[in-house]
Design a protein around this motif. Structure first.
Motif, PDB file in Angstrom:
ATOM      1  N   SER A 378       0.828  -1.199   0.000  1.00 48.17           N
ATOM      2  CA  SER A 378       0.000   0.000   0.000  1.00 48.17           C
ATOM      3  C   SER A 378       0.868   1.257   0.000  1.00 48.17           C
ATOM      4  O   SER A 378       0.592   2.224  -0.731  1.00 48.17           O
ATOM      5  CB  SER A 378      -0.921  -0.007   1.226  1.00 48.17           C
ATOM      6  N   GLN A 379       1.958   1.241   0.776  1.00 53.22           N
ATOM      7  CA  GLN A 379       2.871   2.388   0.827  1.00 53.22           C
ATOM      8  C   GLN A 379       3.592   2.570  -0.508  1.00 53.22           C
ATOM      9  O   GLN A 379       3.726   3.698  -1.005  1.00 53.22           O
ATOM     10  CB  GLN A 379       3.886   2.198   1.959  1.00 53.22           C
ATOM     11  N   PHE A 381       2.648   1.530  -3.471  1.00 52.98           N
ATOM     12  CA  PHE A 381       1.687   1.917  -4.499  1.00 52.98           C
ATOM     13  C   PHE A 381       1.374   3.410  -4.395  1.00 52.98           C
ATOM     14  O   PHE A 381       1.355   4.121  -5.414  1.00 52.98           O
ATOM     15  CB  PHE A 381       0.405   1.096  -4.334  1.00 52.98           C
ATOM     16  N   LYS A 382       1.162   3.899  -3.183  1.00 54.30           N
ATOM     17  CA  LYS A 382       0.849   5.327  -2.997  1.00 54.30           C
ATOM     18  C   LYS A 382       2.028   6.200  -3.383  1.00 54.30           C
ATOM     19  O   LYS A 382       1.849   7.291  -3.953  1.00 54.30           O
ATOM     20  CB  LYS A 382       0.449   5.572  -1.544  1.00 54.30           C
ATOM     21  N   LYS A 383       3.240   5.715  -3.133  1.00 49.76           N
ATOM     22  CA  LYS A 383       4.435   6.484  -3.484  1.00 49.76           C
ATOM     23  C   LYS A 383       4.564   6.647  -4.997  1.00 49.76           C
ATOM     24  O   LYS A 383       4.925   7.732  -5.484  1.00 49.76           O
ATOM     25  CB  LYS A 383       5.673   5.778  -2.920  1.00 49.76           C
ATOM     26  N   GLY A 386       0.458   7.777  -6.370  1.00 43.29           N
ATOM     27  CA  GLY A 386      -0.053   9.008  -5.790  1.00 43.29           C
ATOM     28  C   GLY A 386      -1.315   8.834  -4.978  1.00 43.29           C
ATOM     29  O   GLY A 386      -1.860   9.805  -4.442  1.00 43.29           O
ATOM     30  N   CYS A 387      -1.805   7.602  -4.878  1.00 42.63           N
ATOM     31  CA  CYS A 387      -2.982   7.316  -4.064  1.00 42.63           C
ATOM     32  C   CYS A 387      -2.903   5.868  -3.601  1.00 42.63           C
ATOM     33  O   CYS A 387      -2.129   5.071  -4.136  1.00 42.63           O
ATOM     34  CB  CYS A 387      -4.274   7.578  -4.830  1.00 42.63           C
ATOM     35  N   SER A 388      -3.717   5.507  -2.640  1.00 44.27           N
ATOM     36  CA  SER A 388      -3.720   4.137  -2.128  1.00 44.27           C
ATOM     37  C   SER A 388      -4.392   3.198  -3.118  1.00 44.27           C
ATOM     38  O   SER A 388      -5.135   3.641  -3.999  1.00 44.27           O
ATOM     39  CB  SER A 388      -4.458   4.087  -0.793  1.00 44.27           C
ATOM     40  N   VAL A 391      -8.246   3.723  -3.171  1.00 43.82           N
ATOM     41  CA  VAL A 391      -8.689   4.895  -3.924  1.00 43.82           C
ATOM     42  C   VAL A 391      -8.538   4.645  -5.428  1.00 43.82           C
ATOM     43  O   VAL A 391      -9.398   5.016  -6.227  1.00 43.82           O
ATOM     44  CB  VAL A 391      -7.888   6.147  -3.496  1.00 43.82           C
ATOM     45  N   TYR A 392      -7.440   3.995  -5.809  1.00 44.90           N
ATOM     46  CA  TYR A 392      -7.187   3.713  -7.227  1.00 44.90           C
ATOM     47  C   TYR A 392      -8.271   2.801  -7.801  1.00 44.90           C
ATOM     48  O   TYR A 392      -8.734   3.005  -8.933  1.00 44.90           O
ATOM     49  CB  TYR A 392      -5.821   3.048  -7.381  1.00 44.90           C
TER      50      TYR A 392
END
Length: 457
Positions: A378-379, A381-383, A386-388, A391-392
């Motif tokens: 999750s971290q 992917f968000k990095k 730009g979103c979790s 959300v994606y």
């Protein structure tokens, strides 16, 4: 061709005719007719049966069967014929039950090609009268010739793509005693046109690699058109494969078309009809590729190039080959962009999400797919995105919902359920969060700029 081998081929022809109700021909390497079953008239648009068979024989490449369509829309299955080898009957070679003579096998002997078995003509989609009228107009036929053409097209059998590919695999096994995978056959058929094209570089178009664009020889022959008035769901799948850069799935998808009716966007000319369909296809593929991450300037430049290329085509074969290369080019660019933009694990996650939008998706499913800890994934992917992941997933489902609202006849409740929003009020809330309007407002205004399935693929 020796008598025993010819008798074996005659027996195969009779069996195939009983099953598929199509004429069959045995020709030599120059296209000269050796045997036919049953004897009947050829397409009157050719000067003669000999001319038609010679043109078809020119497309033999190696040992692979070829599903081929002419500029007159009808299609043929062409299977290269192996020369019967001279071996002892007590060898370990496969035995032909009709003659106790060993059949050729590519593994055990060097197999030369001495001609082809041709089955056809047939259609894999209903050909509307407008297209036949377009052919008549294009060739300026006399009234007598028009009657002959109408009679010919009326008697051409309708056979699904799946049955034809299965027939090709079966005949190949009969002749070579070797199994052939349908996916391999489709891949080979899609690559056939590459032999008759030459490459040109467009230095003005920025690219992530050294891939090139293609232009085509004037004499190119027509390959089977994949343009139908189909269920918009088929269109959605096609565009999804473009958007995701899933080239292998795009090839497999080719078998998935139902036997429906060929699209008509021009009643006056078959060539104009093909060009109109091709331009529609290029436009929608361009949008899908942009959704997949292709730079807008690159995408629009490519779109302009391919639309111009379509307009410059002089026969339906060139139109189909141009749109086919357009699809492949955009898929390659989407895929290359993904590989360079994201890590392997994030690409796997995105691919899984795209492939399961219509199914429940949990973070643990993504962690299992990537073999990473759920929190770490999750971290990561968000990095990169730009979103979790959660959300994606919501964003992709809302994008999919917009397309379904614009392209399909599903009700809003059905779309909500299809995309796993089991509470319609929650679907409305999430939809408005990402679009600024409710699904009902979006449906009324059609702000997405899409329109209900034209059937161009």
């Amino acid at each position: 061709m020796n008598t025993t081998w010819l008798n074996t081929l005659k027996f195969i022809m009779k069996c195939l005719h009983i099953e598929y109700q199509v004429p069959l021909y045995i020709v030599d390497q120059q296209g000269a007719l050796i045997e036919e079953y049953p004897a009947q008239n050829f397409n009157p648009l050719y000067a003669s049966k000999s001319e038609g068979l010679e043109l078809l024989t020119q497309h033999i490449q190696g040992h692979y069967p070829l599903i081929h369509a002419t500029n007159f829309v009808e299609q043929y299955l062409i299977v290269p014929l192996p020369a019967q080898p001279t071996v002892q009957a007590n060898s370990n070679e496969p035995i032909d039950p009709a003659s106790s003579h060993p059949l050729p096998t590519p593994e055990s002997t060097s197999v030369d090609i001495e001609g082809a078995l041709i089955a056809g003509p047939f259609f894999n989609a209903i050909v509307p009268e407008e297209l036949i009228k377009g052919i008549i107009v294009d060739h300026q036929l006399s009234f007598r010739q028009q009657d002959e053409v109408w009679a010919f097209y009326k008697n051409v059998p309708l056979i699904s793509k799946e049955r034809i590919y299965n027939a090709a695999v079966m005949i190949y096994f009969m002749l070579y005693q070797k199994e052939l995978d349908i996916a391999e056959l489709i891949q080979h058929n899609l690559h056939i046109p590459a032999a008759s094209i030459h490459r040109v570089h467009l230095d003005s178009i920025p690219h992530l690699s050294s891939s090139t664009l293609l232009s085509y020889h004037e004499e190119a022959e027509y390959t089977p058109p994949d343009r139908y008035h189909h269920n918009p769901e088929m269109e959605r799948i096609f565009l999804q494969y473009i958007r995701e850069g899933r080239k292998e799935d795009l090839i497999q998808w080719e078998l998935g078309f139902p036997t429906e009716k060929l699209g008509v966007l021009s009643k006056k000319s078959l060539l104009r009809n093909e060009k109109n369909l091709g331009i529609c296809s290029v436009t929608l593929v361009t949008r899908a590729a942009m959704d997949g991450g292709v730079n807008a300037e690159i995408a629009y430049t490519l779109s302009d190039f391919y639309i111009q290329a379509v307009e410059e085509c002089e026969n339906p074969a060139q139109v189909h080959m141009t749109t086919q290369r357009c699809n492949a080019d955009f898929v390659d660019r989407v895929l290359e962009g993904q590989k360079q933009r994201y890590s392997h694990e994030v690409n796997l996650t995105r691919h899984y999400i795209f492939s399961h939008l219509y199914e429940p998706i949990h973070l643990q499913d993504l962690a299992k797919e990537t073999k990473l800890n759920a929190d770490y994934l999750s971290q990561l992917f968000k990095k990169e995105i730009g979103c979790s992941p959660v959300v994606y997933i919501q964003q992709q489902r809302i994008d999919e919902a917009k397309k379904l609202i614009s392209l399909s006849h599903y009700s809003l409740a059905e779309i909500s359920t299809l995309l796993q929003f089991h509470d319609q009020s929650y679907f409305t809330k999430i939809f408005k969060r990402y679009t600024g309007v409710t699904p009902k407002q979006y449906q009324k205004n059609r702000t997405g700029g899409e329109r209900i399935g034209v059937g161009v693929f």
